[in-house]
Write a protein that holds these residues in place. Structure first.
Motif, mmCIF file in Angstrom:
data_model
loop_
_atom_site.group_PDB
_atom_site.id
_atom_site.type_symbol
_atom_site.label_atom_id
_atom_site.label_comp_id
_atom_site.label_asym_id
_atom_site.label_seq_id
_atom_site.Cartn_x
_atom_site.Cartn_y
_atom_site.Cartn_z
ATOM 1 N N ASN A 93 22.462 37.251 81.049
ATOM 2 C CA ASN A 93 22.219 36.449 82.253
ATOM 3 C C ASN A 93 22.816 35.049 82.140
ATOM 4 O O ASN A 93 23.361 34.531 83.120
ATOM 5 C CB ASN A 93 20.724 36.376 82.550
ATOM 6 C CG ASN A 93 20.175 37.698 83.041
ATOM 7 O OD1 ASN A 93 20.905 38.553 83.526
ATOM 8 N ND2 ASN A 93 18.875 37.881 82.897
ATOM 9 N N VAL A 94 22.728 34.434 80.966
ATOM 10 C CA VAL A 94 23.332 33.114 80.775
ATOM 11 C C VAL A 94 24.840 33.211 80.939
ATOM 12 O O VAL A 94 25.460 32.387 81.626
ATOM 13 C CB VAL A 94 22.945 32.512 79.398
ATOM 14 C CG1 VAL A 94 23.814 31.309 79.059
ATOM 15 C CG2 VAL A 94 21.471 32.120 79.389
ATOM 16 N N PHE A 95 25.459 34.209 80.331
ATOM 17 C CA PHE A 95 26.904 34.402 80.480
ATOM 18 C C PHE A 95 27.272 34.511 81.964
ATOM 19 O O PHE A 95 28.174 33.825 82.445
ATOM 20 C CB PHE A 95 27.355 35.657 79.730
ATOM 21 C CG PHE A 95 28.820 35.946 79.869
ATOM 22 C CD1 PHE A 95 29.741 35.310 79.058
ATOM 23 C CD2 PHE A 95 29.281 36.850 80.814
ATOM 24 C CE1 PHE A 95 31.104 35.572 79.180
ATOM 25 C CE2 PHE A 95 30.635 37.124 80.950
ATOM 26 C CZ PHE A 95 31.546 36.479 80.137
ATOM 27 N N HIS A 96 26.549 35.345 82.705
ATOM 28 C CA HIS A 96 26.852 35.533 84.125
ATOM 29 C C HIS A 96 26.564 34.284 84.956
ATOM 30 O O HIS A 96 27.263 34.011 85.934
ATOM 31 C CB HIS A 96 26.095 36.734 84.686
ATOM 32 C CG HIS A 96 26.685 38.033 84.275
ATOM 33 N ND1 HIS A 96 25.923 39.155 84.095
ATOM 34 C CD2 HIS A 96 27.953 38.396 83.983
ATOM 35 C CE1 HIS A 96 26.690 40.158 83.720
ATOM 36 N NE2 HIS A 96 27.941 39.715 83.646
ATOM 37 N N GLN A 97 25.574 33.520 84.566
ATOM 38 C CA GLN A 97 25.247 32.284 85.282
ATOM 39 C C GLN A 97 26.438 31.333 85.288
ATOM 40 O O GLN A 97 26.694 30.654 86.276
ATOM 41 C CB GLN A 97 24.046 31.624 84.617
ATOM 42 C CG GLN A 97 23.653 30.295 85.212
ATOM 43 C CD GLN A 97 22.503 29.660 84.449
ATOM 44 O OE1 GLN A 97 21.786 30.313 83.704
ATOM 45 N NE2 GLN A 97 22.341 28.370 84.621
ATOM 46 N N TYR A 98 27.182 31.289 84.198
ATOM 47 C CA TYR A 98 28.325 30.378 84.104
ATOM 48 C C TYR A 98 29.633 31.036 84.510
ATOM 49 O O TYR A 98 30.551 30.352 84.953
ATOM 50 C CB TYR A 98 28.428 29.799 82.683
ATOM 51 C CG TYR A 98 27.287 28.849 82.419
ATOM 52 C CD1 TYR A 98 27.382 27.512 82.771
ATOM 53 C CD2 TYR A 98 26.093 29.307 81.884
ATOM 54 C CE1 TYR A 98 26.320 26.639 82.575
ATOM 55 C CE2 TYR A 98 25.020 28.445 81.682
ATOM 56 C CZ TYR A 98 25.142 27.115 82.033
ATOM 57 O OH TYR A 98 24.082 26.264 81.843
ATOM 58 N N ARG A 106 31.202 30.936 88.465
ATOM 59 C CA ARG A 106 31.655 29.708 89.109
ATOM 60 C C ARG A 106 33.079 29.804 89.638
ATOM 61 O O ARG A 106 33.423 29.139 90.598
ATOM 62 C CB ARG A 106 31.497 28.529 88.164
ATOM 63 C CG ARG A 106 30.021 28.287 87.876
ATOM 64 C CD ARG A 106 29.790 27.294 86.789
ATOM 65 N NE ARG A 106 28.369 27.269 86.492
ATOM 66 C CZ ARG A 106 27.691 26.194 86.222
ATOM 67 N NH1 ARG A 106 28.287 25.031 86.181
ATOM 68 N NH2 ARG A 106 26.409 26.261 85.967
ATOM 69 N N THR A 107 33.922 30.616 89.010
ATOM 70 C CA THR A 107 35.284 30.785 89.529
ATOM 71 C C THR A 107 35.480 32.168 90.139
ATOM 72 O O THR A 107 36.595 32.562 90.428
ATOM 73 C CB THR A 107 36.346 30.561 88.429
ATOM 74 O OG1 THR A 107 36.120 31.475 87.363
ATOM 75 C CG2 THR A 107 36.333 29.135 87.930
ATOM 76 N N GLY A 108 34.402 32.906 90.309
ATOM 77 C CA GLY A 108 34.477 34.172 91.010
ATOM 78 C C GLY A 108 34.638 35.407 90.157
ATOM 79 O O GLY A 108 34.589 36.509 90.664
ATOM 80 N N GLY A 136 36.580 25.538 81.559
ATOM 81 C CA GLY A 136 35.608 24.663 82.208
ATOM 82 C C GLY A 136 34.217 25.282 82.239
ATOM 83 O O GLY A 136 33.213 24.586 82.035
ATOM 84 N N GLU A 137 34.151 26.573 82.514
ATOM 85 C CA GLU A 137 32.862 27.266 82.528
ATOM 86 C C GLU A 137 32.247 27.306 81.130
ATOM 87 O O GLU A 137 31.042 27.084 80.969
ATOM 88 C CB GLU A 137 33.024 28.684 83.076
ATOM 89 C CG GLU A 137 33.343 28.710 84.558
ATOM 90 C CD GLU A 137 33.797 30.066 85.047
ATOM 91 O OE1 GLU A 137 33.599 30.349 86.242
ATOM 92 O OE2 GLU A 137 34.359 30.854 84.253
ATOM 93 N N LEU A 138 33.082 27.570 80.120
ATOM 94 C CA LEU A 138 32.579 27.568 78.745
ATOM 95 C C LEU A 138 32.076 26.183 78.374
ATOM 96 O O LEU A 138 31.022 26.040 77.759
ATOM 97 C CB LEU A 138 33.663 28.016 77.759
ATOM 98 C CG LEU A 138 33.217 28.020 76.302
ATOM 99 C CD1 LEU A 138 32.148 29.084 76.061
ATOM 100 C CD2 LEU A 138 34.396 28.236 75.370
#
Length: 92
Positions: free
Chosen positions: A13-18, A21-23, A31-33
């Motif tokens: 869920n944490v991975f998917h939360q971030y 952001r770019t689709g 940037g997401e990392l």
């Protein structure tokens, strides 16, 4: 669901939360990392605000050099952080 299963679902869920952001739900941009490191691992990984640190972590994870970190590559980071935390617990 067992405690371990709950924690594994939490990591996903944490991975998917971030990653959303770019689709693309299956990869993290640099940037997401960076945002994930700042918000989720700032107490565990030193210098998460430092561009060089983020670049080094990103480049180390991006095994296929596609400028994205997929979930499998991300699990390398999780495993490394868990290993260090485990070692630190035994040193206390």
């Amino acid at each position: 669901m067992s405690k371990l299963e709950e924690h594994m679902e939490g990591i996903i869920n944490v991975f998917h939360q971030y990653s959303v952001r770019t689709g693309d739900f299956d990869t993290l941009s640099k940037g997401e990392l960076r945002q994930l490191l700042l918000k989720e691992l700032a107490n565990t990984i030193k210098n998460t605000r430092d561009k060089e640190t983020v670049d080094k972590i990103f480049n180390g994870l991006d095994a296929n050099r596609d400028q994205q970190v997929d979930f499998i590559e991300f699990t390398t980071l999780v495993a490394s952080v868990l290993k260090t935390a485990h070692e630190n617990i035994h040193q206390e």
